[in-house]
Motif scaffolding. Sequence first.
Motif, PDB file in Angstrom:
ATOM      1  N   GLN A   1       0.855  -1.187   0.000  1.00  0.00           N
ATOM      2  CA  GLN A   1       0.000   0.000   0.000  1.00  0.00           C
ATOM      3  C   GLN A   1       0.894   1.242   0.000  1.00  0.00           C
ATOM      4  O   GLN A   1       1.199   1.800   1.053  1.00  0.00           O
ATOM      5  N   PRO A   2       1.347   1.678  -1.176  1.00  0.00           N
ATOM      6  CA  PRO A   2       2.218   2.870  -1.209  1.00  0.00           C
ATOM      7  C   PRO A   2       1.462   4.114  -0.748  1.00  0.00           C
ATOM      8  O   PRO A   2       0.344   4.384  -1.197  1.00  0.00           O
ATOM      9  N   ASN A   3       2.083   4.858   0.170  1.00  0.00           N
ATOM     10  CA  ASN A   3       1.435   6.034   0.759  1.00  0.00           C
ATOM     11  C   ASN A   3       2.009   7.349   0.264  1.00  0.00           C
ATOM     12  O   ASN A   3       1.396   8.399   0.478  1.00  0.00           O
ATOM     13  N   THR A   4       3.163   7.311  -0.379  1.00  0.00           N
ATOM     14  CA  THR A   4       3.786   8.543  -0.851  1.00  0.00           C
ATOM     15  C   THR A   4       4.122   8.410  -2.335  1.00  0.00           C
ATOM     16  O   THR A   4       4.106   7.303  -2.906  1.00  0.00           O
ATOM     17  N   ALA A   5       4.443   9.545  -2.944  1.00  0.00           N
ATOM     18  CA  ALA A   5       4.828   9.527  -4.352  1.00  0.00           C
ATOM     19  C   ALA A   5       6.127   8.753  -4.548  1.00  0.00           C
ATOM     20  O   ALA A   5       6.312   8.077  -5.573  1.00  0.00           O
ATOM     21  N   ALA A   6       7.038   8.836  -3.575  1.00  0.00           N
ATOM     22  CA  ALA A   6       8.301   8.110  -3.690  1.00  0.00           C
ATOM     23  C   ALA A   6       8.068   6.595  -3.655  1.00  0.00           C
ATOM     24  O   ALA A   6       8.702   5.837  -4.405  1.00  0.00           O
ATOM     25  N   GLU A   7       7.161   6.151  -2.782  1.00  0.00           N
ATOM     26  CA  GLU A   7       6.867   4.728  -2.703  1.00  0.00           C
ATOM     27  C   GLU A   7       6.186   4.234  -3.980  1.00  0.00           C
ATOM     28  O   GLU A   7       6.476   3.142  -4.464  1.00  0.00           O
ATOM     29  N   ALA A   8       5.278   5.051  -4.538  1.00  0.00           N
ATOM     30  CA  ALA A   8       4.638   4.679  -5.798  1.00  0.00           C
ATOM     31  C   ALA A   8       5.655   4.632  -6.932  1.00  0.00           C
ATOM     32  O   ALA A   8       5.594   3.754  -7.813  1.00  0.00           O
ATOM     33  N   ARG A   9       6.613   5.545  -6.918  1.00  0.00           N
ATOM     34  CA  ARG A   9       7.664   5.559  -7.936  1.00  0.00           C
ATOM     35  C   ARG A   9       8.552   4.327  -7.806  1.00  0.00           C
ATOM     36  O   ARG A   9       8.957   3.722  -8.805  1.00  0.00           O
ATOM     37  N   PHE A  10       8.837   3.943  -6.571  1.00  0.00           N
ATOM     38  CA  PHE A  10       9.622   2.726  -6.348  1.00  0.00           C
ATOM     39  C   PHE A  10       8.871   1.504  -6.873  1.00  0.00           C
ATOM     40  O   PHE A  10       9.470   0.622  -7.502  1.00  0.00           O
ATOM     41  N   ASN A  11       7.563   1.447  -6.624  1.00  0.00           N
ATOM     42  CA  ASN A  11       6.782   0.310  -7.100  1.00  0.00           C
ATOM     43  C   ASN A  11       6.789   0.215  -8.625  1.00  0.00           C
ATOM     44  O   ASN A  11       6.880  -0.875  -9.199  1.00  0.00           O
ATOM     45  N   ARG A  12       6.700   1.357  -9.296  1.00  0.00           N
ATOM     46  CA  ARG A  12       6.722   1.343 -10.755  1.00  0.00           C
ATOM     47  C   ARG A  12       8.066   0.849 -11.282  1.00  0.00           C
ATOM     48  O   ARG A  12       8.131   0.081 -12.240  1.00  0.00           O
ATOM     49  N   ALA A  13       9.142   1.320 -10.666  1.00  0.00           N
ATOM     50  CA  ALA A  13      10.469   0.845 -11.066  1.00  0.00           C
ATOM     51  C   ALA A  13      10.632  -0.645 -10.764  1.00  0.00           C
ATOM     52  O   ALA A  13      11.238  -1.400 -11.542  1.00  0.00           O
ATOM     53  N   HIS A  14      10.093  -1.063  -9.624  1.00  0.00           N
ATOM     54  CA  HIS A  14      10.163  -2.473  -9.233  1.00  0.00           C
ATOM     55  C   HIS A  14       9.410  -3.343 -10.237  1.00  0.00           C
ATOM     56  O   HIS A  14       9.907  -4.391 -10.675  1.00  0.00           O
ATOM     57  N   ILE A  15       8.218  -2.907 -10.637  1.00  0.00           N
ATOM     58  CA  ILE A  15       7.413  -3.669 -11.587  1.00  0.00           C
ATOM     59  C   ILE A  15       8.115  -3.759 -12.941  1.00  0.00           C
ATOM     60  O   ILE A  15       8.186  -4.829 -13.571  1.00  0.00           O
ATOM     61  N   ALA A  16       8.651  -2.628 -13.411  1.00  0.00           N
ATOM     62  CA  ALA A  16       9.306  -2.620 -14.717  1.00  0.00           C
ATOM     63  C   ALA A  16      10.529  -3.528 -14.731  1.00  0.00           C
ATOM     64  O   ALA A  16      10.805  -4.195 -15.738  1.00  0.00           O
ATOM     65  N   THR A  17      11.256  -3.582 -13.630  1.00  0.00           N
ATOM     66  CA  THR A  17      12.457  -4.418 -13.578  1.00  0.00           C
ATOM     67  C   THR A  17      12.104  -5.885 -13.403  1.00  0.00           C
ATOM     68  O   THR A  17      12.665  -6.760 -14.078  1.00  0.00           O
ATOM     69  N   ARG A  18      11.156  -6.166 -12.508  1.00  0.00           N
ATOM     70  CA  ARG A  18      10.802  -7.564 -12.255  1.00  0.00           C
ATOM     71  C   ARG A  18      10.044  -8.190 -13.419  1.00  0.00           C
ATOM     72  O   ARG A  18       9.960  -9.424 -13.528  1.00  0.00           O
ATOM     73  N   ALA A  19       9.498  -7.364 -14.305  1.00  0.00           N
ATOM     74  CA  ALA A  19       8.799  -7.904 -15.467  1.00  0.00           C
ATOM     75  C   ALA A  19       9.732  -8.718 -16.358  1.00  0.00           C
ATOM     76  O   ALA A  19       9.267  -9.520 -17.181  1.00  0.00           O
ATOM     77  N   ILE A  20      11.039  -8.526 -16.205  1.00  0.00           N
ATOM     78  CA  ILE A  20      12.000  -9.278 -17.016  1.00  0.00           C
ATOM     79  C   ILE A  20      11.857 -10.767 -16.771  1.00  0.00           C
ATOM     80  O   ILE A  20      11.858 -11.579 -17.710  1.00  0.00           O
ATOM     81  N   VAL A  21      11.713 -11.171 -15.510  1.00  0.00           N
ATOM     82  CA  VAL A  21      11.613 -12.591 -15.208  1.00  0.00           C
ATOM     83  C   VAL A  21      10.272 -13.145 -15.669  1.00  0.00           C
ATOM     84  O   VAL A  21      10.181 -14.302 -16.101  1.00  0.00           O
ATOM     85  N   GLU A  22       9.217 -12.341 -15.619  1.00  0.00           N
ATOM     86  CA  GLU A  22       7.924 -12.811 -16.098  1.00  0.00           C
ATOM     87  C   GLU A  22       7.955 -13.049 -17.607  1.00  0.00           C
ATOM     88  O   GLU A  22       7.404 -14.045 -18.105  1.00  0.00           O
ATOM     89  N   ARG A  23       8.587 -12.139 -18.326  1.00  0.00           N
ATOM     90  CA  ARG A  23       8.716 -12.339 -19.775  1.00  0.00           C
ATOM     91  C   ARG A  23       9.617 -13.530 -20.085  1.00  0.00           C
ATOM     92  O   ARG A  23       9.376 -14.273 -21.042  1.00  0.00           O
ATOM     93  N   ALA A  24      10.670 -13.702 -19.285  1.00  0.00           N
ATOM     94  CA  ALA A  24      11.571 -14.834 -19.516  1.00  0.00           C
ATOM     95  C   ALA A  24      10.840 -16.162 -19.324  1.00  0.00           C
ATOM     96  O   ALA A  24      11.034 -17.107 -20.101  1.00  0.00           O
TER      97      ALA A  24
END
Length: 360
Positions: free
Chosen positions: A246-269
């Motif tokens: 549950q991201p509560n700040t803009a920084a936490e939401a930004r971290f989640n977006r970066a996390h999703i974009a990076t972790r998507a590599i393993v899902e595509r693999a």
Amino acid sequence: MAALQRIIELNRQRRRRSDVVYIHAYIRENFNPLEVLSDEAVVRKYRLTRPQIRELLQLVHPHLVRPTRRNFALTPAVQLLAALRFYTSGSFFEVLGDGLGMSKASISRSVTAVTQVLLQLADRMAFPSTPDDIARTTQGFHGVAGLPRVIGVIDGTLIPVARPSENEPIYLCRKGFPALNVQVICDHRGVFTDIVARWPGSTHDAFVWANSALCQVAEGGGFGGCWLLGDSGYPLRPYLLTPFQQPNTAAEARFNRAHIATRAIVERAIGRWKQRFCCLSKTAGGVQLHPTKCCAVAVVTALLHNMAVRANVPLPEEDMVLEEDVADLPHNDANPQGLAVRNQLVHHVSPLKHLPTPLP
């Protein structure tokens, strides 16, 4: 006296047994696709290029030569191509045998023999450990979404298997079919650097990770200040970062977006792995073997997938609907050290316009 001379003459005329007894041992002359098919057809049928298949043949040849004088022995090339065709299509042995001119039993023996031989190449799948490998991997991940010191992305996937005759309930996954829960870690290129294929489908992702050899390395500080990225099904640790539930700040939401974009590599693999070797996909019926053999097939196909990725071998053109793996239930183990590392990293993630919006 005449009779004795006659016996001596007959002995002189008698030939040795090896001269009169002939051993008819022939090698089966099967159709060799590598000599006839085009390069595109070879990749489409076997998911590897012609030179890669020949390289594999050199490795497995000494182990697949049959030490027998029985008629019609299968050549190593026939056994290897039969196994690759099984990995690629996932068809039943009888169907494959009809297309290759082999019996169901011959296909089964070939797949088992080739899988066991290729399993010996598992040491070629290595997690980054040298300074050069670590630097190359972390730089590659940093270029995806700006997250520093990421050494790998981790995820679990369900590999459907035949309904086992023993302990069937433990193989039933959360989707209701018998499966293996296979854990994979890949680098920024989508190359698998670690795989754990030994747990039934009912096992939670966090349990698989906690009982893996790489987890013990990480617990002992073996990552050297780097970390993995995993979904919410994994525990938050200083070496394994998960997103904010549950991201509560803009920084936490930004971290989640970066996390999703990076972790998507393993899902595509994982998706490409199953698309390249359809025997792993539920749409093709899964791996219809004993669970122990299914584990070996998962590891071997991951090794072959790495060979294809490194050589930029294209995926098959035919459209195939791949099932999506549902994430395990969130892990609520809030580790203080992991929280501290993640909270500190949040403020170092720069906003990038190309990052996706987090899913609700």
